[in-house]
Scaffold this motif. Sequence first.
Motif, mmCIF file in Angstrom:
data_model
loop_
_atom_site.group_PDB
_atom_site.id
_atom_site.type_symbol
_atom_site.label_atom_id
_atom_site.label_comp_id
_atom_site.label_asym_id
_atom_site.label_seq_id
_atom_site.Cartn_x
_atom_site.Cartn_y
_atom_site.Cartn_z
ATOM 1 N N ARG A 22 3.564 5.646 -5.605
ATOM 2 C CA ARG A 22 4.322 4.684 -6.406
ATOM 3 C C ARG A 22 4.060 4.891 -7.898
ATOM 4 N N GLY A 23 2.833 5.186 -8.264
ATOM 5 C CA GLY A 23 2.503 5.362 -9.669
ATOM 6 C C GLY A 23 3.237 6.528 -10.312
ATOM 7 N N PHE A 24 3.574 7.523 -9.511
ATOM 8 C CA PHE A 24 4.313 8.676 -10.023
ATOM 9 C C PHE A 24 5.781 8.652 -9.618
ATOM 10 N N GLU A 25 6.235 7.503 -9.149
ATOM 11 C CA GLU A 25 7.642 7.278 -8.825
ATOM 12 C C GLU A 25 8.183 8.339 -7.856
ATOM 13 N N ILE A 26 7.383 8.625 -6.841
ATOM 14 C CA ILE A 26 7.788 9.547 -5.789
ATOM 15 C C ILE A 26 8.452 8.731 -4.688
ATOM 16 N N GLU A 185 -9.662 -3.505 -16.046
ATOM 17 C CA GLU A 185 -8.469 -4.197 -16.537
ATOM 18 C C GLU A 185 -7.281 -3.244 -16.635
ATOM 19 N N ALA A 186 -7.529 -1.987 -16.999
ATOM 20 C CA ALA A 186 -6.449 -1.008 -17.072
ATOM 21 C C ALA A 186 -5.850 -0.748 -15.694
ATOM 22 N N ILE A 187 -6.689 -0.708 -14.665
ATOM 23 C CA ILE A 187 -6.179 -0.537 -13.297
ATOM 24 C C ILE A 187 -5.308 -1.725 -12.912
ATOM 25 N N PHE A 193 0.035 -0.963 -9.369
ATOM 26 C CA PHE A 193 -1.025 -1.785 -8.789
ATOM 27 C C PHE A 193 -0.599 -3.241 -8.720
ATOM 28 N N GLN A 194 0.062 -3.728 -9.754
ATOM 29 C CA GLN A 194 0.522 -5.112 -9.752
ATOM 30 C C GLN A 194 1.470 -5.374 -8.587
ATOM 31 N N GLU A 195 2.294 -4.405 -8.252
ATOM 32 C CA GLU A 195 3.200 -4.555 -7.111
ATOM 33 C C GLU A 195 2.421 -4.681 -5.809
ATOM 34 N N TRP A 196 1.443 -3.786 -5.619
ATOM 35 C CA TRP A 196 0.602 -3.843 -4.414
ATOM 36 C C TRP A 196 -0.165 -5.170 -4.363
#
Length: 220
Positions: A22-26, A185-187, A193-196
Motif C-alpha cells: 500500500r505504501g508504494f501504491e502497488i 510518530e513518522a510511522i 499506516f493510518q488506513e491500516w
Amino acid sequence: MKLLIANKNYSSWSLRAWLTLRGFEIPFEEELLLLNGEGWKEAMLERSPTGQVPVLIDGDLVIPETLAIIEYVADKYPHKHIWPADRNLRARARAASAEMHAGFTRLRNAAPMNLRASHPGKVSLDYVADDLDRLQKVWGDLLDRSGGPYLGGAFSAVDAMFAPVATRIRVYDLPVPDFAAEYVEAIYALPAFQEWYADALKESWIVEQDEIDFIQGRKQ
C-alpha cells in the motif's frame, strides 16, 4: 495480486507486507483470515502453505513469508525503489530487516502488537532492555546515514519491517530517546499506516492469546 492477511489489530507480519504494497501504491486485493473463532487454524492451513500469514498470491505463484514477499515485489516493480536507492544504505536496510525478522524476540514476545490497546507499565523494562538498546542503535545508525525522517530517508521496506515495533513503543509507553520517538510518530503519520490503523480500530474480534494479560498469566 492478492495478499492474505490476518486480524489487523494483532497481525504484525501482515502489517509489514501490506504496508509495503500500500505504501508504494502497488495494486492488490486483500483477504482476511481470522486468528480466532472455531476452526481458524484449519481455515488458515487451507489457504496458506505454512499455516501462517501473510501470503502473496500472484497467478499460480504463492509466496509465504514477509521478506520473500517484499523481495518479490521489489523485483517486480524496480522503479518503485522499495529498498533505498543508495547501495550501501540499501545493504544496511536489508541487514536491519533481516535482524528484525529473526531477532528482538523478547520485545516481540513481551509486547504483542495490539493497536487498540494502551498498556503503559505492563512490560518489564529489565526484560526488554537489551532489545530496546539494540533497536535504538539500529534506528540511530540508519537515521544518521539517511537523514530521515524514515530509516532509508524516504519510506522504504525497512520501515515496513519496523512499523510493528513502533506501535509497541506507543502502546506500551516504552522509554526511547527523542529521535526514536520522532520516528514512531513518522510511522503513525504515514497515510498507508493510518488506513491500516483505522481498520484495526474498527475490528471487534478479541484474540485472547495475543493479549498481554493472557501472555503474562501463562508465564506465571
